[in-house]
Design a protein around this motif. Sequence first.
Motif, PDB file in Angstrom:
ATOM      1  N   SER A  86       1.159   7.526  -7.755  1.00  0.00           N
ATOM      2  CA  SER A  86       2.281   6.625  -8.024  1.00  0.00           C
ATOM      3  C   SER A  86       1.835   5.405  -8.824  1.00  0.00           C
ATOM      4  N   GLU A  87       0.650   4.893  -8.511  1.00  0.00           N
ATOM      5  CA  GLU A  87       0.152   3.738  -9.254  1.00  0.00           C
ATOM      6  C   GLU A  87      -0.159   4.113 -10.701  1.00  0.00           C
ATOM      7  N   GLU A  90       2.996   4.244 -12.629  1.00  0.00           N
ATOM      8  CA  GLU A  90       3.506   2.901 -12.919  1.00  0.00           C
ATOM      9  C   GLU A  90       2.689   2.216 -14.011  1.00  0.00           C
ATOM     10  N   ARG A  93       3.916   3.671 -17.219  1.00  0.00           N
ATOM     11  CA  ARG A  93       5.248   3.161 -17.560  1.00  0.00           C
ATOM     12  C   ARG A  93       5.150   1.777 -18.178  1.00  0.00           C
ATOM     13  N   ALA A 155       1.088  -3.695 -11.937  1.00  0.00           N
ATOM     14  CA  ALA A 155       1.418  -2.316 -11.569  1.00  0.00           C
ATOM     15  C   ALA A 155       1.242  -2.024 -10.080  1.00  0.00           C
TER      16      ALA A 155
END
Length: 222
Positions: A86-87, A90, A93, A155
Amino acid sequence: MRILYHLPLSPFSRKVRLALTEKRIPFELRVERVWERRPEFLAMNPACTVPVLVEENGLVLAESYAICEYLDEAYPDVPLFGRTLSERAEVRRLLGWFDNHFGQQVYRNLLWERHMKRQLGHGNPDGAAIRAGYANLKTHMEVIGWLAERRTWLAGPHLSLADFAAAAHLSALDYANDIDWSLNTAARDWYSRVKSRPSFRTLLVDRVTGMEPPAHYADLDF
């Protein structure tokens, strides 16, 4: 010796410089005046953009995202793309946000229009673009402040390339005295923390001929 071809106020070059230094990877800097379109440089990167990294074994890497992803895979001891799925998502992104949206909406409308366009023979600055750049900067500072208020780093819990991408853009604009740091206190405090890292020191001593930074540029406490 590993060589990084760069321009001092290119945020994409600055991001790679921060990644290399944070990972303690030795390298030599070489300024590349891309507008001269040197045949030797075009052979390495037909897009004729910086940064370009040439490894000690001769491997040539172009485009800042590709270079940074390569560095994180080849030298994983200091991970900069995040430590969980997930990190990492991010980080990617936010890299897209700063390198694309911020780059087009703010950096190009300010640094390019105000300081580089006329110098490189591309006409006079566009006043409407400059006004849009300042308006967009305010919005982006609010985004950075919102993230900084809710997370340890942009992030998530760890310093990452998302922080370096944002700081690289801001530092280039700050050199040109284009940032009103009173716009967002949280964004300013976050930038001060990134700016205080040892990896940032070489950026703060950079100077561009005919263009001096404001007094606060290299001041870690603003």
